[in-house]
Design an enzyme around this catalytic site. Structure first.
Site, PDB file in Angstrom:
ATOM      1  N   LYS A  85       0.777  -1.241   0.000  1.00  0.00           N
ATOM      2  CA  LYS A  85       0.000   0.000   0.000  1.00  0.00           C
ATOM      3  C   LYS A  85       0.812   1.297   0.000  1.00  0.00           C
ATOM      4  O   LYS A  85       0.255   2.366   0.221  1.00  0.00           O
ATOM      5  CB  LYS A  85      -0.930   0.017   1.215  1.00  0.00           C
ATOM      6  N   SER A 125      -9.156   2.950  -2.930  1.00  0.00           N
ATOM      7  CA  SER A 125      -8.417   4.135  -2.519  1.00  0.00           C
ATOM      8  C   SER A 125      -8.800   5.339  -3.366  1.00  0.00           C
ATOM      9  O   SER A 125      -9.149   5.212  -4.542  1.00  0.00           O
ATOM     10  CB  SER A 125      -6.916   3.860  -2.676  1.00  0.00           C
ATOM     11  N   TYR A 150       0.786   1.580  -7.360  1.00  0.00           N
ATOM     12  CA  TYR A 150      -0.184   1.294  -6.296  1.00  0.00           C
ATOM     13  C   TYR A 150      -1.576   1.766  -6.706  1.00  0.00           C
ATOM     14  O   TYR A 150      -2.554   1.011  -6.635  1.00  0.00           O
ATOM     15  CB  TYR A 150       0.221   1.977  -4.988  1.00  0.00           C
ATOM     16  N   LYS A 154      -5.317  -0.410  -7.677  1.00  0.00           N
ATOM     17  CA  LYS A 154      -6.670  -0.170  -7.160  1.00  0.00           C
ATOM     18  C   LYS A 154      -7.650   0.053  -8.312  1.00  0.00           C
ATOM     19  O   LYS A 154      -8.780  -0.434  -8.283  1.00  0.00           O
ATOM     20  CB  LYS A 154      -6.672   1.019  -6.192  1.00  0.00           C
ATOM     21  N   ARG A 231      -4.558  16.395   2.232  1.00  0.00           N
ATOM     22  CA  ARG A 231      -5.219  15.099   2.226  1.00  0.00           C
ATOM     23  C   ARG A 231      -6.390  15.110   3.209  1.00  0.00           C
ATOM     24  O   ARG A 231      -6.491  15.989   4.065  1.00  0.00           O
ATOM     25  CB  ARG A 231      -4.235  13.971   2.628  1.00  0.00           C
TER      26      ARG A 231
END
Length: 336
Positions: A85, A125, A150, A154, A231
């Site tokens: 991840k 994600s 990554y 997803k 974020r």
């Protein structure tokens, strides 16, 4: 009592979800290969819930082991966390990420198809959106070319699940989460990366604890209010509860389509420096940091529009950024 398989169930999000599943009366079976987790977490889960989950140490990349597990264990649904991840690491090791994140998913779906197992929750994600054109990000936002291997695993993972649902009459929900942080109120489980942390919060807490010399902030030239990346930081217990809500939707046959996806976040964006200030406030620690160059695969800003998940799953976050960082610091202190 429904029996639910949780892959990667001793990891950060997995372990918190196992606790919430057991609190809601589900019987839980965990698969974990311990590549990024510790067996001690099993005892910690048991201490919290007074119920020991059934645990199997196996690697989902080994197809024969996956088949053997399903030959001997009957389950009613799967929550699939087992994946590599780290965005930065995936840029350096793309083939390992594709083998692990895609191969294991395919093997699980094949067993579901062959054994008529329904109800699949996928740990997806917000990276599937790349750098979104509009903020907050809704589920209608276009899926952009992935910024990292990554993120691509997803995106591809969701496509594989959608096609499997259409072809084999499966039902699945992908939860696209933003940035999980924090620890359980008991401070018995939390985020425990092996080696150098790849995520911001454990690096923050390890720096405050003196384990790391200083925090590296990757870039202060982003077009944000303070130049650092933004974020959406969600408390891991809130996130775990979203998995229970999604699973219950499938078990109750309330899903509108055989493949659904929901954003799971707080709806609020915080910059890296916002996080540093919040952490210093709740921990009374001064955090040494330095500004370094941007990191490959990182985007400027991402935070969720949570109106759909709130409406359809009747779920919303309950904990604040300060509460999440306070629990993360208490967890770190407990590990010293």
């Amino acid at each position: 009592m429904k029996k639910i398989l949780v892959t990667g169930g001793l990891g950060f999000i997995g372990s918190h979800t196992v606790v919430e599943l057991q609190n809601e009366g589900f019987e839980v079976v965990i698969i974990d290969n311990l590549s990024n987790s510790k067996i001690d977490v099993l005892n910690s889960i048991t201490e919290i819930t007074h119920k020991k989950p059934d645990f199997h140490q196996l690697d989902l990349r080994v197809k024969s082991d996956v088949k053997n597990f399903f030959d001997h264990t009957k389950i009613d649904g799967i929550i699939h966390f087992a994946a590599f991840k780290a965005v930065g690491e995936s840029v350096e090791k793309p083939l390992e990420y594709y083998e692990n994140n895609i191969g294991s998913l395919v093997y699980l779906l094949q067993e579901m198809r062959d054994r008529n197992i329904d109800n699949f929750i996928f740990s997806s994600s917000c990276t599937v959106y790349g750098q979104a054109d509009e903020l907050p990000i809704t589920e209608n936002a276009p899926i952009k070319p992935a910024e990292s291997p990554y993120g691509n695993t997803k995106q591809v993972g969701e496509e594989i699940i959608k096609e499997a649902c259409n072809a084999h009459n499966l039902n699945a929900i992908a939860l696209r989460y933003f940035n999980p942080i924090g620890a359980h109120d008991s401070i018995k489980i939390g985020e425990l990366p092996l080696g150098v942390p790849q995520n911001l919060i454990p690096f923050v807490t390890q720096t405050a604890a003196g384990i790391r010399k200083e925090l590296s902030i990757f870039g202060d030239d982003y077009p944000t209010h303070d130049g650092t990346a933004i974020r959406d930081y969600i408390h891991v217990v809130d996130l775990a509860k979203a998995h229970i809500a999604a699973l219950q939707r499938l078990l109750d046959k309330k899903n509108a389509n055989n493949f659904e996806f929901f954003n799971v976040g707080t709806g609020k964006g915080s910059s890296v420096l916002d996080v540093v200030k919040s952490f210093e406030k709740v921990s009374s620690q001064k955090l040494p940091y330095k500004i370094v160059g941007r990191r490959a695969g990182d985007i400027t800003a991402a935070y969720a529009d949570t109106s759909l998940v709130s409406k359809e799953l009747n779920w919303k976050t309950e904990k604040t950024l300060d509460e999440a960082l306070d629990s993360a610091w208490k967890w770190q202190e407990s590990q010293l």
